[in-house]
Design an enzyme around this catalytic site. Sequence first.
Site, mmCIF file in Angstrom:
data_model
loop_
_atom_site.group_PDB
_atom_site.id
_atom_site.type_symbol
_atom_site.label_atom_id
_atom_site.label_comp_id
_atom_site.label_asym_id
_atom_site.label_seq_id
_atom_site.Cartn_x
_atom_site.Cartn_y
_atom_site.Cartn_z
ATOM 1 N N LYS A 132 0.852 -1.150 -0.093
ATOM 2 C CA LYS A 132 0.142 -0.174 0.175
ATOM 3 C C LYS A 132 0.945 1.198 0.112
ATOM 4 C CE LYS A 132 -3.597 -2.815 0.865
ATOM 5 N NZ LYS A 132 -4.706 -2.887 0.057
ATOM 6 N N HIS A 148 -6.941 -13.469 -6.923
ATOM 7 C CA HIS A 148 -7.630 -12.526 -6.283
ATOM 8 C C HIS A 148 -9.121 -12.560 -6.554
ATOM 9 C CE1 HIS A 148 -9.142 -8.904 -4.629
ATOM 10 N NE2 HIS A 148 -8.289 -8.865 -3.744
#
Length: 466
Positions: free
Chosen positions: A166, A285
Site C-alpha cells: 500500500k 484474487h
Amino acid sequence: GVGFKAGVKDYKLTYYTPEYQTLDTDILAAFRVTPQPGVPPEEAGAAVAAESSTGTWTTVWTDGLTSLDRYKGRCYHIEPVSGEENQFIAYVAYPLDLFEEGSVTNMFTSIVGNVFGFKALRALRLEDLRIPTSYIKTFQGPPHGIQVERDKLNKYGRPLLGCTIKPKLGLSAKNYGRAVYECLRGGLDFTKDDENVNSQPFMRWRDRFLFCAEALYKAQAETGEIKGHYLNATAGTCEEMIKRAVFARELGVPIVMHDYLTGGFTANTSLAHYCRDNGLLLHIHRAMHAVLDRQKNHGIHFRVLAKALRMSGGDHIHSGTVVGKLEGERDITLGFVDLLRDDFIEKDRSRGIYFTQPWVSLPGVLPVASGGIHVWHMPALTEIFGDDSVLQFGGGTLGHPWGNPPGAAANRVALEACVQARNQGQDLAREGNEIIRRAAKWSPELSSACEVWKEIKFIFEAMDTL
C-alpha cells in the site's frame, strides 16, 4: 396438422421429476428459489431446470429431432427453507453431455446464463454444485497445488505470511520495489500487488516487474529464505496477460497473480495452463465476488465460485478472514476453505455443503485470509485456518510505527509463537492474547505492534445463518 402440439408449455410436466434417480455423471445444482406470488414451487423449480438446460418457452418442431429425455435438466427435489416463507431449495440434475469438457465458462453459461432473469422467479441463488468426477477429470486444475508449493518454497509446518503493498495506487516502480524488499527482508514469505495494480500511467507493468524481482532476489540473498511477490498479470486482453506472465518467467520469479472474476474464466484457465507448463505458482484474487455473492437470496454463493476456481486453476485464493466479521460465517467459510484444500468433502448442511464432493486428486488451493487483520488476530487465524493457508497483513505490516521491516518482523514473530504454542499443546482460542503478550517480551517489534492495535475478543460460538 404439424404432428406436434403447439403452444406455451407447463414446465412441471416435463422438468419436475421427483422420482428421478441421479446419475454419478450428472452435474447437480442446489438453487435457492423465491417464486413470484402465485407460482407453485414445483413450477418454479421446473422452470429453473428447463431454462438452464434444453427448454424454451414454447413447443418447437425441432424438439422431435432430439431426445429430450437424454438432454434435459431435471428438478428432482424441492424443500422449503426453514425460517423463510416462500423460499425453497430446488435441486436440479444436468446430464453431463450438456457441457463442454474442460470449460468452466461453458458450465456457467449453461447453469446460470439465462435463468436468473426469469419472470416467474422473484429471486434465484445458486448455492452449490456437485461436479461429477468424470467432468473434473477434464480439467487441469491448480497449476501446482499445496504440496508442490511447499516443496518449491521449502516452507513447512506453518501458514505462509504475505502483505499487500500500500498505497495501492500512486507509487513509482522503484519506491514500490523498495517496499517489497523491506517487507520480505523483515520476515514475510510473500508480498502482493493489489488487485487493481495492472499497468497504469504512474507505474507500467514492466518497470514494476523488474524492480520487484530485484527486491525479492536481494531479500532472498540476505535471509536465506525463498521469497515471492505476486506479480499481477491481469490485463485487458488474454495476449497481454500471457505476455506479462512470460516476462515474469524470464525474470525467474516464483509466482504471478490474476483477478479471476474480472479477468474471466477463459483467461484464467489459459493462464493456469501456462503457469503449470512453466513452473509459476498462481495467486488468485476474487475482485468483484461480492457483486455476485453478497445477496443472501439472489446471485451465486462464493463456495460455487471457489469450486469453479479449483477447476479453472489457481494455487492461492482469497477467501475471507472469519475474524472480525459477522458471526455465523466461521462454519460456512471453513466449509468452502476445506472444499478448496481437501481431496474429499462430505455433505454437511450446517457448513453450507449441499453435496458430497470428491476431487479425485485434483491439486488443492491455499486459502488466503486478508483484510483488516493484525498481530492480535494471529492466534485466531492459526487456529481457524491451520497450516495450509496464507495470512496477509497489508496495513498490519506497513502500518507499523517503526516502518516496514519491523512490521514484517512483528508478524513473523507472532506467527512463530502461535505455531510453537499450538505444537506444545496450548489452546490458541483461550490463551491467544497471553501467547502474543509473552512473545512481545522478547520482540520489541511485536511489542510496538501490540500497542498500536488493540487486543481482540475471540468468541467462537457463532450464530449460523444458513
